[in-house]
Write a protein that holds these residues in place. Structure first.
Motif, PDB file in Angstrom:
ATOM      1  N   GLU A   1       0.824  -1.206   0.000  1.00  0.00           N
ATOM      2  CA  GLU A   1       0.000   0.000   0.000  1.00  0.00           C
ATOM      3  C   GLU A   1       0.864   1.264   0.000  1.00  0.00           C
ATOM      4  OE1 GLU A   1      -2.754  -0.354   3.254  1.00  0.00           O
ATOM      5  OE2 GLU A   1      -3.918  -1.890   2.208  1.00  0.00           O
ATOM      6  N   HIS A   2       1.941   1.247   0.777  1.00  0.00           N
ATOM      7  CA  HIS A   2       2.836   2.410   0.794  1.00  0.00           C
ATOM      8  C   HIS A   2       3.446   2.622  -0.587  1.00  0.00           C
ATOM      9  CE1 HIS A   2       6.700   4.487   1.140  1.00  0.00           C
ATOM     10  NE2 HIS A   2       6.000   5.275   1.895  1.00  0.00           N
ATOM     11  N   ASN A   3       3.933   1.559  -1.199  1.00  0.00           N
ATOM     12  CA  ASN A   3       4.570   1.686  -2.508  1.00  0.00           C
ATOM     13  C   ASN A   3       3.592   2.201  -3.559  1.00  0.00           C
ATOM     14  OD1 ASN A   3       6.953   0.874  -1.357  1.00  0.00           O
ATOM     15  ND2 ASN A   3       6.824  -1.230  -2.092  1.00  0.00           N
ATOM     16  N   GLU A   4       2.330   1.793  -3.467  1.00  0.00           N
ATOM     17  CA  GLU A   4       1.323   2.299  -4.405  1.00  0.00           C
ATOM     18  C   GLU A   4       1.056   3.782  -4.152  1.00  0.00           C
ATOM     19  OE1 GLU A   4      -1.515   2.634  -7.445  1.00  0.00           O
ATOM     20  OE2 GLU A   4       0.190   1.312  -7.136  1.00  0.00           O
ATOM     21  N   LEU A   5       1.006   4.207  -2.888  1.00  0.00           N
ATOM     22  CA  LEU A   5       0.855   5.631  -2.584  1.00  0.00           C
ATOM     23  C   LEU A   5       1.972   6.447  -3.225  1.00  0.00           C
ATOM     24  CD1 LEU A   5      -0.031   5.904   1.220  1.00  0.00           C
ATOM     25  CD2 LEU A   5      -1.510   6.424  -0.716  1.00  0.00           C
ATOM     26  N   VAL A   6       3.206   6.023  -3.001  1.00  0.00           N
ATOM     27  CA  VAL A   6       4.353   6.759  -3.543  1.00  0.00           C
ATOM     28  C   VAL A   6       4.301   6.766  -5.065  1.00  0.00           C
ATOM     29  CG1 VAL A   6       6.869   6.805  -3.746  1.00  0.00           C
ATOM     30  CG2 VAL A   6       5.802   6.435  -1.516  1.00  0.00           C
ATOM     31  N   ARG A   7       3.946   5.628  -5.678  1.00  0.00           N
ATOM     32  CA  ARG A   7       3.825   5.573  -7.142  1.00  0.00           C
ATOM     33  C   ARG A   7       2.815   6.608  -7.634  1.00  0.00           C
ATOM     34  NH1 ARG A   7       0.881   4.358 -11.069  1.00  0.00           N
ATOM     35  NH2 ARG A   7      -0.884   3.620  -9.855  1.00  0.00           N
ATOM     36  N   ARG A   8       1.688   6.719  -6.950  1.00  0.00           N
ATOM     37  CA  ARG A   8       0.651   7.685  -7.338  1.00  0.00           C
ATOM     38  C   ARG A   8       1.129   9.118  -7.136  1.00  0.00           C
ATOM     39  NH1 ARG A   8      -4.837   5.792  -6.507  1.00  0.00           N
ATOM     40  NH2 ARG A   8      -5.403   7.848  -7.289  1.00  0.00           N
ATOM     41  N   PHE A   9       1.856   9.386  -6.037  1.00  0.00           N
ATOM     42  CA  PHE A   9       2.398  10.732  -5.795  1.00  0.00           C
ATOM     43  C   PHE A   9       3.390  11.112  -6.898  1.00  0.00           C
ATOM     44  CE2 PHE A   9       1.950  10.023  -0.918  1.00  0.00           C
ATOM     45  CZ  PHE A   9       0.608  10.336  -0.962  1.00  0.00           C
ATOM     46  N   VAL A  10       4.260  10.181  -7.267  1.00  0.00           N
ATOM     47  CA  VAL A  10       5.249  10.437  -8.319  1.00  0.00           C
ATOM     48  C   VAL A  10       4.540  10.684  -9.653  1.00  0.00           C
ATOM     49  CG1 VAL A  10       7.129   9.409  -9.669  1.00  0.00           C
ATOM     50  CG2 VAL A  10       7.141   9.210  -7.174  1.00  0.00           C
TER      51      VAL A  10
END
Length: 124
Positions: free
Chosen positions: A107-116
């Protein structure tokens, strides 16, 4: 697996936020230092209800955080509090705050992917 905070490099940093991050056992560990007045509003604006869509667990070492929920509720987290925060929240630092936040790695990695992808967070 031991994760010594002092051995971790700074992973993310702005004028208001410093995060040293690690991953182990499917969990993302974020040791975070935030200045009073910091919020994630600029980041979470890309999600429904302008709120973080994932859950977190953690501990407040110093400081104070107000958490607003999309259901209209809110609570104050203080130094010494362990916490669980469900999806649909917005945090606001009421004081300089140091905390440990735990999030599922995926979930964290998906958040960061979306922010990027939205240009709100540096790639890398």
């Amino acid at each position: 697996m031991r994760i010594p905070k002092n051995d971790l490099p700074v992973t993310a940093q702005t004028s208001e936020y410093t995060g040293t991050w690690a991953e182990a056992g499917g969990i993302h560990f974020a040791f975070e230092t935030c200045t009073a007045g910091y919020s994630m509003d600029e980041l979470v604006k890309i999600f429904p209800d302008n709120a973080c869509p994932v859950e977190h667990w953690g501990y407040i070492f110093t400081g104070q955080v107000r958490v607003e929920y999309t259901d209209g509720g809110e609570e104050i987290l203080n130094a010494g509090d362990a916490f669980y925060i469900p999806p649909g929240h917005r945090p606001y630092m009421l004081a300089d705050t140091e905390l440990l936040q735990l999030t599922r790695k995926s979930e964290h990695n998906e958040l960061v992917r979306r922010f990027v992808a939205a240009g709100l967070f540096p790639a890398g």
